[in-house]
Design a protein around this motif. Structure first.
Motif, short mmCIF file in Angstrom:
data_model
loop_
_atom_site.label_atom_id
_atom_site.label_comp_id
_atom_site.label_asym_id
_atom_site.label_seq_id
_atom_site.Cartn_x
_atom_site.Cartn_y
_atom_site.Cartn_z
N ARG A 32 40.03 43.33 38.09
CA ARG A 32 38.61 43.60 38.32
C ARG A 32 38.42 45.05 38.76
O ARG A 32 39.27 45.61 39.46
CB ARG A 32 38.05 42.65 39.38
CG ARG A 32 38.13 41.18 38.95
CD ARG A 32 37.79 40.25 40.07
NE ARG A 32 36.36 40.25 40.37
CZ ARG A 32 35.46 39.55 39.68
NH1 ARG A 32 35.83 38.81 38.65
NH2 ARG A 32 34.19 39.57 40.02
N ALA A 127 33.63 42.49 37.34
CA ALA A 127 34.40 42.12 36.16
C ALA A 127 34.39 43.26 35.15
O ALA A 127 33.36 43.92 34.95
CB ALA A 127 33.84 40.85 35.53
N THR A 252 29.64 37.85 40.76
CA THR A 252 30.96 37.83 41.39
C THR A 252 31.08 36.75 42.45
O THR A 252 32.16 36.58 43.04
CB THR A 252 31.27 39.20 42.05
OG1 THR A 252 30.34 39.43 43.10
CG2 THR A 252 31.20 40.31 41.02
#
Length: 253
Positions: A32, A127, A252
């Motif tokens: 990430r 992401a 998230t």
């Protein structure tokens, strides 16, 4: 369409380290994106200072006390220099801003250094797919506004010709700093704004004829443009950015 196959591969591998490109660096933790930097984009320190809460000495203190431990973000919050919400919003703004430039098309090499961490420390990971999607959206927006990318890097030169429209307050602030020497990146730093926002303003100003568009004389003339539509800006353009940052935060959770 993808902007960086290597980024997506590293994300799938849950890699940790720094993705180095010609125009910037993306930092990953377990695949990430946790931070991004680019010489073109003002850093998170500039954006935090623009809120009026963080002074230069506070930033220096945080770097000195927590930089070696990779915990500058946590130090800023724990010491009361900024709130957690302010840090997250400015961090995401800086991340998406720098990532846009770092992921720009390039013929230079792309390298990944495993295990490298950024001194800001954990704030709010994003992401890789979200970063790619936002980068593509921003490219498309700039092309819709004024398909002349040379305006993004050249000094901003006010047009000597009168224009049929007036600049909105945010664009007027950019125009006031346009002196034929400062580039959009210079103006962004001077205003304490994300560089991408400044590119949007400069392209709108160029489309309206309020600043010059640098281009070869042989280039074909531009087709007629709905200047009023291009110059149209909401009462507070940052609302759209805050909504996208909110969506990124929620994605998230």
């Amino acid at each position: 369409m993808t902007v960086s196959p290597m980024l997506l591969r590293l994300a799938s591998e849950r890699a940790t380290g720094a993705l180095l490109r010609d125009r910037g660096t993306l930092y990953l933790v377990e695949g990430r994106v946790v931070h991004a930097e680019s010489p073109t984009a003002p850093g998170i320190d500039v954006l935090l200072a623009a809120t009026g809460r963080l002074r230069a000495e506070g930033w220096t203190e945080a770097l000195r006390e927590a930089g070696a431990n990779g915990a500058v973000g946590r130090y800023l919050v724990d010491s009361g220099l900024v709130s957690g919400g302010e840090l997250e919003i400015c961090h995401l703004g800086a991340l998406f801003d720098a990532a846009f430039f770092a992921l720009a098309p390039s013929n230079g090499p792309t390298r990944f250094r495993y295990g490298v961490a950024h001194w800001i420390g954990p704030v709010r990971p994003v992401a890789a797919e979200v970063v790619e999607r936002e980068t593509l959206r921003r490219r498309a927006l700039l092309d819709r506004l004024w398909a002349h990318p040379e305006t993004d890097t050249a000094p901003v030169v006010p047009s000597p010709r009168p224009a049929p429209v007036r600049a909105a307050p945010r664009q007027r602030a950019v125009l006031d700093l346009a002196d034929g020497v400062r580039t959009p990146a210079d103006i962004a730093r001077a205003l304490g704004r994300p560089a991408f926002h400044t590119l949007v303003d400069v392209r709108r100003l160029a489309a309206a004829g309020l600043v010059e568009t640098p281009r070869p004389s042989a280039m074909a003339p531009d087709p007629p443009l709905d200047v009023a539509r291009v110059m149209e800006v909401s009462a507070d353009p940052d609302i759209a950015l805050l909504r996208r940052l909110r969506d990124a935060l929620e994605a998230t959770l």
